[in-house]
Design an enzyme around this catalytic site. Structure first.
Site, mmCIF file in Angstrom:
data_model
loop_
_atom_site.group_PDB
_atom_site.id
_atom_site.type_symbol
_atom_site.label_atom_id
_atom_site.label_comp_id
_atom_site.label_asym_id
_atom_site.label_seq_id
_atom_site.Cartn_x
_atom_site.Cartn_y
_atom_site.Cartn_z
ATOM 1 C CD GLU A 86 -3.059 -0.790 0.109
ATOM 2 O OE1 GLU A 86 -3.392 0.381 -0.155
ATOM 3 O OE2 GLU A 86 -3.524 -1.778 -0.488
ATOM 4 C CE1 TYR A 302 4.121 -0.148 8.359
ATOM 5 C CE2 TYR A 302 4.556 -2.233 7.251
ATOM 6 C CZ TYR A 302 3.818 -1.063 7.377
ATOM 7 O OH TYR A 302 2.772 -0.827 6.519
ATOM 8 C CG HIS A 348 8.697 -4.997 6.608
ATOM 9 N ND1 HIS A 348 9.432 -3.978 6.054
ATOM 10 C CD2 HIS A 348 7.568 -5.101 5.869
ATOM 11 C CE1 HIS A 348 8.767 -3.483 5.026
ATOM 12 N NE2 HIS A 348 7.644 -4.145 4.891
#
Length: 783
Positions: A86, A302, A348
């Site tokens: 996104e 994150y 991540h």
């Protein structure tokens, strides 16, 4: 003027980042997406390679103009939306709007954590926008638009306008509906258990409880009371001894750090948080919160990730804390990683605290209760993941007479390891698994003191909780961890499912929508097909598949089902009941006030009835609620006014409708009677804000109380009656500390068609909302 421009999504994140980068950088926020498909048309050219038609989102032109202005004078432009698909798409759209002359100075940067180290590390390693990830996000958006835009209108004619069908949400609804059908069709089977209580060596104080498990060396089932009685008779005549004693040391592995789905599941089990609440709270922890003299600090990495990997620096950080706090014997063997799955996106790290030094106790004073509880969960889970395994001494004892064999097993904790800090949610709700067994040897006589037979019945599968539906979605490969919260939220907002005792069950509307969609689109809303499409999106992101070819293949399956459904969108909604008026078949219909049973021979037969869903899934016809008489005369035709129940609530109306359309506003009195209220009626109670008079006003959502001093005084309130029957304002205590999870602004209590809710005061720049809950003292706060 700043030399460099950094563009992020969130204003909260912008403030934190600007603190670390200094005066040579200006940080601005796009506040989410800036471009999207249009709302008033499909926006996808199916005949021309599925090319999307993007337009600037309403209200974002001003944002883009400011970004262009700053970009024109900047030496470098760093696009730093969230480090996922996104975010990549947002960066791509922003870049396309900054003009040709700025393209050469645009760079993409990713921040895995909003700390000084994370920011400076990210800004020092600029890259290009990843077009393959952009195309993966674009493909998902187009797929969702095709299904939503082309299927949803099919629901409007047989049901009601505004209903929606989602490519992934409808599959989640299907899972919940099919589980409900399993429960309704479940036939419990009887079985019996027999527990024995044995005295060791004839000592009545040493009593062991064991369960009968085998006969003649094989497991067997006792099906009814007669069989149980026969077994009991044989047991009472038998002589028992300890036939086997086995002892061994067992370990319980420390948990791995959180992935997104793990966090959602554990927050649901341990904190009672919804997936949506978990993600909104985690977003604030990631973007940065004010920690006194430290200023804004991002507390976690994150929060949208499939990976359990963590950096070596973070491991060293945790191990240093463990060694100092608990001692070296509590240290684990090293960087702990979970088992990889086929669709893991490992870009991540796992979700972890950005600094173990920021312990929950240290930062508690700066966090809201919601933020603190979630941060504590993340912090403890990560530190525990680097701790030693827990160790138990497990003992298994078998007691036998040569024919029947009883078994008992227990374990005793001998080294706590990670459990010194953290116990998983599933274990917390269980009884203490630790038990002490007497130290007995084989061949020890075991005298049976008593036997305890119990009748049992097999249980149906449980309804899904927030945690188990997330776990199932992940296991089936439906959606992505970052979308689970919106999936669950959407099917609740559409009133397709409801939470009952923290478990999901479909509403009647949800049942009907599911049957319509699955019957008319058996392939598109099939679980394996949806999971396969998710894998195709992953392949696009990895450069292993072309986005338009994936869409072509999907549309090839979708179009035939769509054409067929368009010709006759229907499903068998027959009930196993006859019409009591004509003997015809009854079917479920859906009207303005919800679902009801009606005769299939309409209009020849006009029978209709409300119904109730029984535990076994069948329906029972019930009488429609009758109009409640009031004893109040209609001032137009003289008939007695009645209270009618409508989809908008209760109303006081004349039963002579449609000849007489007289309706009145009313309030219920404490004795159950009603009182008619006239417009602009003066009240006895003064305004609590300015002490002027209060009057009754009429608005779009009914009658309310307002100050007669308007516009100088803007006091308004709902109506209620006191013990004397007088109309008084309903004074509501509102928690003034409710903050927006997206931008940090204060939230205000608002009222909409579906009731009260909290809305961000930064509207329309921020359109965040929160549901409400009422505390014991009557204060309204957020869930």
């Amino acid at each position: 003027m700043a030399k460099n421009l950094v563009i992020v999504e969130s204003p909260a994140k912008a403030r934190t980042i600007e603190k670390y980068l200094g005066r040579n950088y200006k940080v601005l926020a796009s506040v989410g997406h800036v471009k999207d498909l249009p709302k008033n048309k499909i926006g996808v050219d199916v005949e021309n390679g599925f090319q999307p038609e993007y337009i600037t989102i309403r209200g974002k032109k001003k944002v883009l103009d400011e970004l262009k202005k700053e970009a024109n004078s900047a030496e470098q432009v760093y696009l730093a939306p969230d480090p996922d698909r996104e975010g990549e798409a947002i960066a791509w759209h922003i870049a396309s709007e900054l003009g040709k002359k700025n393209q050469a100075k645009i760079r993409r940067v990713c921040f895995n954590e909003i700390t000084e180290r994370g920011i400076k590390d990210g800004i020092s390693k600029p890259t290009e926008i990843d077009n393959e990830r952009v195309m993966a996000q674009q493909s998902r958006r187009i797929l969702d638009r095709l299904v939503g835009y082309l299927v949803s209108p099919l629901l409007w004619k047989p049901l009601k306008y505004g209903l929606s069908a989602g490519r992934v949400q409808s599959v989640a609804l299907r899972l919940i509906c099919e589980r409900e059908e399993e429960i309704e069709k479940f036939k419990p089977e009887e079985y019996w258990t027999i527990d024995g209580f044995f005295h060791m060596n004839g000592n009545a104080e040493e009593e062991l409880k064991a369960r009968l498990e085998k006969k003649d060396g094989k497991k067997f089932k006792i099906g009814n009371e007669e069989e149980a009685t026969g077994v009991l008779d044989a047991l009472k005549k038998a002589d028992f001894e300890v036939s086997s004693v086995k002892k061994r040391r067992v370990k319980q592995s420390a948990p791995v750090p959180f992935t997104t789905s793990m966090l959602q599941q554990e927050a649901s089990r341990k904190l009672g948080y919804s997936a949506k609440k978990t993600m909104m709270t985690a977003q604030r922890l990631y973007e940065g919160l004010e920690l006194g003299k430290q200023g804004p600090v991002g507390l976690i990495t994150y929060m949208r990730t499939d990976s359990t990997r963590v950096s070596e620096d973070a491991v060293d950080d945790a191990r240093g804390y463990i060694s100092g706090e608990y001692g070296d014997k509590f240290l684990g063997k090293g960087n702990k990683k979970g088992k990889s799955k086929g669709n893991v996106q490992d870009a991540h790290e796992a979700i972890r605290p950005t600094s173990v030094a920021n312990s929950p106790a240290k930062v508690k004073q700066y966090l809201s209760n919601e933020q603190f509880r979630l941060y504590k969960l993340i912090w403890e889970r990560f530190v525990a993941s680097q701790m030693a395994d827990a160790e138990y001494d497990q003992t298994t004892i078998l007691i036998s007479d040569g024919t029947y064999e009883f078994k008992t097993q227990a374990k005793v904790l001998v080294f706590a390891g990670f459990r010194q800090l953290y116990i998983e949610g599933d274990e917390e709700k269980q009884k203490d698994p630790d038990a002490i067994l007497f130290d007995v040897a084989e061949k020890t006589p075991a005298k049976a003191a008593k036997f305890d037979p119990k009748q049992n019945f097999t249980q149906p599968p449980p309804r899904y909780t927030e945690a188990t539906i997330v776990k199932t979605l992940e296991a089936e490969g439906i959606g992505r961890p970052s979308t689970y919260a919106s999936i669950i939220s959407t099917i609740q907002d559409r009133e397709y499912v409801e939470l009952s005792e923290k478990r999901f069950r479909p509403t009647e509307l949800g049942r009907i929508v599911n049957r319509l969609l699955v019957s008319n689109f058996p392939h598109i809303f099939e679980i394996k097909f949806t999971a396969g499409l998710e894998q195709d999106l992953d392949k696009i992101a990895e450069g292993e598949a072309e986005w338009n070819q994936v869409l072509e293949q999907f549309f090839g399956s979708f179009k035939p089902e769509l054409d067929k459904a368009g010709e006759k969108f229907s499903v068998d909604l027959k009930l196993d009941s006859e019409c009591p008026k004509c003997g015809g078949e009854l079917v479920i219909k859906y009207g303005r006030n919800g679902s009801f049973a009606a005769c299939s021979k309409y209009p020849d037969c006009d029978f209709s009835s409300d119904y109730e869903r029984q535990e076994d899934g069948t329906v029972k016809l019930v009488d429609k609620p009758k109009d409640q008489p009031t004893g109040i005369e209609c001032d137009k035709c003289g008939k007695e006014l009645v209270i009618k129940k409508t989809r908008f609530g209760e109303m006081l109306a004349c039963p002579g409708y449609p000849e007489c359309k007289n309706i009145k506003n009313f309030v219920r009195l404490p004795d159950g009677n009603v009182k008619v209220i006239g417009k602009d009626e003066q009240l006895k109670t003064p305004c609590p804000k300015c002490e002027k008079g209060l009057v009754v006003k009429s608005g779009r959502r009914g009658m309310f109380i307002a100050c007669s001093g308007y516009p100088d005084c803007d006091f308004t309130a709902n109506m209620k009656s006191d013990e004397n029957g007088d109309i008084v304002p309903e004074i509501i205590k509102v928690d003034d500390k409710v903050e927006c999870d997206k931008c940090g602004s204060k939230m205000a209590l608002k009222r909409g068609p579906r009731g009260q809710f909290f809305a961000c005061t930064a509207y329309p720049k921020c359109k965040s909302t929160k549901p409400i809950k009422t505390l014991e003292d009557g204060t309204i706060t957020s869930k």
